[in-house]
Design a protein around this motif. Structure first.
Motif, PDB file in Angstrom:
ATOM      1  N   UNK A   1      -9.196  -2.750  -4.252  1.00  0.00           N
ATOM      2  CA  UNK A   1      -8.306  -2.315  -3.172  1.00  0.00           C
ATOM      3  C   UNK A   1      -7.220  -1.385  -3.706  1.00  0.00           C
ATOM      4  N   UNK A   2      -6.661  -1.755  -4.851  1.00  0.00           N
ATOM      5  CA  UNK A   2      -5.587  -0.942  -5.435  1.00  0.00           C
ATOM      6  C   UNK A   2      -6.128   0.379  -5.960  1.00  0.00           C
ATOM      7  N   UNK A   3      -7.297   0.346  -6.588  1.00  0.00           N
ATOM      8  CA  UNK A   3      -7.885   1.574  -7.130  1.00  0.00           C
ATOM      9  C   UNK A   3      -8.126   2.604  -6.026  1.00  0.00           C
ATOM     10  N   UNK A   4      -8.482   2.125  -4.825  1.00  0.00           N
ATOM     11  CA  UNK A   4      -8.794   3.039  -3.725  1.00  0.00           C
ATOM     12  C   UNK A   4      -7.602   3.273  -2.807  1.00  0.00           C
ATOM     13  N   UNK A   5      -6.443   2.788  -3.195  1.00  0.00           N
ATOM     14  CA  UNK A   5      -5.233   2.994  -2.413  1.00  0.00           C
ATOM     15  C   UNK A   5      -4.787   4.458  -2.539  1.00  0.00           C
ATOM     16  N   UNK A   6      -4.559   5.118  -1.417  1.00  0.00           N
ATOM     17  CA  UNK A   6      -4.114   6.513  -1.445  1.00  0.00           C
ATOM     18  C   UNK A   6      -2.600   6.632  -1.324  1.00  0.00           C
ATOM     19  N   UNK A   7      -1.932   5.493  -1.141  1.00  0.00           N
ATOM     20  CA  UNK A   7      -0.478   5.497  -1.073  1.00  0.00           C
ATOM     21  C   UNK A   7       0.133   4.826  -2.286  1.00  0.00           C
TER      22      UNK A   7
ATOM     23  N   UNK B   1      15.018  -7.962   3.223  1.00  0.00           N
ATOM     24  CA  UNK B   1      15.489  -6.670   3.707  1.00  0.00           C
ATOM     25  C   UNK B   1      14.418  -5.962   4.529  1.00  0.00           C
ATOM     26  N   UNK B   2      13.156  -6.326   4.300  1.00  0.00           N
ATOM     27  CA  UNK B   2      12.050  -5.639   4.970  1.00  0.00           C
ATOM     28  C   UNK B   2      12.160  -5.715   6.481  1.00  0.00           C
ATOM     29  N   UNK B   3      12.538  -6.898   6.987  1.00  0.00           N
ATOM     30  CA  UNK B   3      12.624  -7.055   8.444  1.00  0.00           C
ATOM     31  C   UNK B   3      13.909  -6.466   9.008  1.00  0.00           C
ATOM     32  N   UNK B   4      14.731  -5.865   8.148  1.00  0.00           N
ATOM     33  CA  UNK B   4      15.974  -5.220   8.599  1.00  0.00           C
ATOM     34  C   UNK B   4      15.954  -3.736   8.250  1.00  0.00           C
ATOM     35  N   UNK B   5      14.774  -3.141   8.249  1.00  0.00           N
ATOM     36  CA  UNK B   5      14.683  -1.702   8.064  1.00  0.00           C
ATOM     37  C   UNK B   5      13.811  -1.248   6.923  1.00  0.00           C
ATOM     38  N   UNK B   6      13.699  -2.061   5.855  1.00  0.00           N
ATOM     39  CA  UNK B   6      12.941  -1.608   4.682  1.00  0.00           C
ATOM     40  C   UNK B   6      11.436  -1.577   4.913  1.00  0.00           C
ATOM     41  N   UNK B   7      10.968  -2.140   6.021  1.00  0.00           N
ATOM     42  CA  UNK B   7       9.543  -2.041   6.327  1.00  0.00           C
ATOM     43  C   UNK B   7       9.128  -0.582   6.546  1.00  0.00           C
ATOM     44  N   UNK B   8      10.129   0.274   6.824  1.00  0.00           N
ATOM     45  CA  UNK B   8       9.848   1.691   6.965  1.00  0.00           C
ATOM     46  C   UNK B   8       9.332   2.318   5.683  1.00  0.00           C
ATOM     47  N   UNK B   9       9.487   1.604   4.553  1.00  0.00           N
ATOM     48  CA  UNK B   9       8.970   2.100   3.273  1.00  0.00           C
ATOM     49  C   UNK B   9       7.459   1.940   3.177  1.00  0.00           C
ATOM     50  N   UNK B  10       6.893   1.096   4.034  1.00  0.00           N
ATOM     51  CA  UNK B  10       5.465   0.783   3.950  1.00  0.00           C
ATOM     52  C   UNK B  10       4.695   1.601   4.963  1.00  0.00           C
ATOM     53  N   UNK B  11       3.612   2.229   4.503  1.00  0.00           N
ATOM     54  CA  UNK B  11       2.773   3.035   5.383  1.00  0.00           C
ATOM     55  C   UNK B  11       1.351   2.471   5.416  1.00  0.00           C
ATOM     56  N   UNK B  12       0.545   3.014   6.315  1.00  0.00           N
ATOM     57  CA  UNK B  12      -0.845   2.554   6.459  1.00  0.00           C
ATOM     58  C   UNK B  12      -1.695   2.911   5.248  1.00  0.00           C
ATOM     59  N   UNK B  13      -1.173   3.774   4.381  1.00  0.00           N
ATOM     60  CA  UNK B  13      -1.932   4.177   3.195  1.00  0.00           C
ATOM     61  C   UNK B  13      -1.670   3.264   1.994  1.00  0.00           C
ATOM     62  N   UNK B  14      -0.769   2.301   2.155  1.00  0.00           N
ATOM     63  CA  UNK B  14      -0.353   1.466   1.037  1.00  0.00           C
ATOM     64  C   UNK B  14      -1.169   0.181   0.927  1.00  0.00           C
TER      65      UNK B  14
ATOM     66  N   UNK C   1       2.837  -9.774  10.706  1.00  0.00           N
ATOM     67  CA  UNK C   1       2.295  -9.122  11.909  1.00  0.00           C
ATOM     68  C   UNK C   1       2.366  -7.594  11.853  1.00  0.00           C
ATOM     69  N   UNK C   2       3.477  -7.057  11.334  1.00  0.00           N
ATOM     70  CA  UNK C   2       3.585  -5.604  11.255  1.00  0.00           C
ATOM     71  C   UNK C   2       2.595  -5.039  10.246  1.00  0.00           C
ATOM     72  N   UNK C   3       2.413  -5.741   9.123  1.00  0.00           N
ATOM     73  CA  UNK C   3       1.426  -5.279   8.144  1.00  0.00           C
ATOM     74  C   UNK C   3       0.042  -5.255   8.782  1.00  0.00           C
ATOM     75  N   UNK C   4      -0.218  -6.258   9.628  1.00  0.00           N
ATOM     76  CA  UNK C   4      -1.503  -6.315  10.318  1.00  0.00           C
ATOM     77  C   UNK C   4      -1.685  -5.146  11.268  1.00  0.00           C
ATOM     78  N   UNK C   5      -0.602  -4.798  12.010  1.00  0.00           N
ATOM     79  CA  UNK C   5      -0.697  -3.676  12.943  1.00  0.00           C
ATOM     80  C   UNK C   5      -0.901  -2.349  12.206  1.00  0.00           C
ATOM     81  N   UNK C   6      -0.321  -2.232  11.034  1.00  0.00           N
ATOM     82  CA  UNK C   6      -0.496  -1.013  10.243  1.00  0.00           C
ATOM     83  C   UNK C   6      -1.875  -0.953   9.590  1.00  0.00           C
ATOM     84  N   UNK C   7      -2.530  -2.118   9.501  1.00  0.00           N
ATOM     85  CA  UNK C   7      -3.828  -2.171   8.830  1.00  0.00           C
ATOM     86  C   UNK C   7      -3.698  -2.086   7.318  1.00  0.00           C
ATOM     87  N   UNK C   8      -2.551  -2.559   6.796  1.00  0.00           N
ATOM     88  CA  UNK C   8      -2.303  -2.500   5.351  1.00  0.00           C
ATOM     89  C   UNK C   8      -3.049  -3.631   4.655  1.00  0.00           C
TER      90      UNK C   8
END
Length: 325
Positions: A38-44, A79-92, A111-118
């Motif tokens: 999974x990590x090897x094929x991660x584009x983010x 901190x993630x649930x107070x804004x830092x989740x913006x650091x995570x993208x669907x490519x990560x 739940x947000x990670x699930x919606x992003x498909x991370x």
């Protein structure tokens, strides 16, 4: 407490934690390979997260991954649930560490990670936990017992997570054919980085700081040049500006043994002919090897271009200051 008691406690801790680490070997299995894939094929980027002591291990894992060829950083789950989740993208890819697998701050962001498909890699000590069951890959870092006799302070469990994380990072390093030179590029300030990246051009003296006289110069002229430039040497050039010799402090001492008449002596009669030289693109570490191999007096080297014209000079002190030695 007496010394024997303290020593026994220390040794017991080492033995318990060593056993916890050794038990991980059998768990380096298909799940481990899937996590690495999974990590090897991660584009983010790889996002590593964890709370408390697990958070400290997560931070170390992110740093180890980043320095061994896998771009990664740590995100605090609180901190993630107070804004830092913006650091995570669907490519990560996210690696979450929680021994219980029930850390509230981590479960909140699932739940947000699930919606992003991370893709989510969980590292827990409880395969039946919420985090483990909701991950794409679970790595089991369970331990039989904590080294803490109160079974309160995370000790064996954090060691197991640390070792599993290192195993993952090194497996990825080998899969990427990551080299010592690659490592140096991410550690330019370290001793390895300096040895593998620093070139002669980075440390040599040039232009007005370059000590040079022509072959017809008088000895006193050469000594004044050496004194002015402060490198304990001067290069000697011919009429076309090519390097034909080198005069160092060591040559001066030998000349004095020959009853040198400084007022009448010509530098060409006392210089070292055809001295060892290096090019500007040579690694500084290779210059050190050249000085040591040939036992070059005074540790002095001239740097020349392809036409043997001097363009720089350096000595052992320059290499010491640069941290190459």
């Amino acid at each position: 407490m007496e010394a024997d008691t303290l020593i026994a406690a220390g040794r017991r801790t080492v033995n318990i934690e060593a056993a916890a680490a050794a038990a991980l070997e059998a768990r380096i299995d298909e799940n481990f390979a899937r996590a690495a894939d999974l990590i090897m094929h991660c584009t983010g980027r790889v996002i590593v997260t964890g709370m408390g002591k697990s958070g400290h291990i997560a931070g170390k894992l992110a740093a180890t991954l980043a320095s061994t060829g896998t771009p990664a950083f740590f995100v605090h789950p609180g901190e993630a649930s107070h804004g830092d989740l913006g650091m995570i993208t669907a490519h990560d890819v996210v690696i979450a560490l929680s021994y219980s697998g029930e850390t509230g701050e981590i479960l909140t962001i699932l739940p947000l990670l699930g919606r992003l498909g991370v893709p989510l890699i969980a590292m827990t000590g409880k395969p039946e936990s919420t985090l483990a069951s909701r991950s794409h890959v679970h790595l089991d870092v369970s331990v039989e017992v904590e080294a803490c006799p109160l079974e309160l302070a995370p000790t064996s469990s954090t060691t197991a997570a640390l070792v599993m994380g290192d195993a993952l990072a090194i497996a990825l390093l080998e899969a990427r054919n990551f080299t010592a030179e690659d490592f140096a590029r991410s550690h330019p300030g370290g001793s390895l980085g300096r040895r593998l990246l620093l070139t002669v051009a980075d440390v040599m003296h040039t232009d007005e700081a370059l000590p040079l006289v022509n072959e017809h110069a008088m000895m006193r002229e050469a000594l004044l040049e050496m004194t002015a430039k402060g490198l304990g040497m001067t290069g000697v050039t011919d009429a076309e500006g090519r390097l034909i010799g080198l005069f160092t402090d060591g040559d001066l001492r030998r000349a004095l043994d020959r009853d040198l008449d400084i007022k009448r002596a010509v530098i060409a009669d006392y210089m070292t002919h055809s001295p060892k030289t290096v090019g500007p693109d040579v690694l500084a570490a290779e210059a050190v090897r050249l000085l040591e191999t040939h036992r070059i007096g005074g540790g002095a080297l001239m740097v020349v271009d392809d036409d043997t014209r001097p363009i720089g000079a350096l000595n052992m002190q320059d290499l010491l200051r640069a941290g190459v030695i």
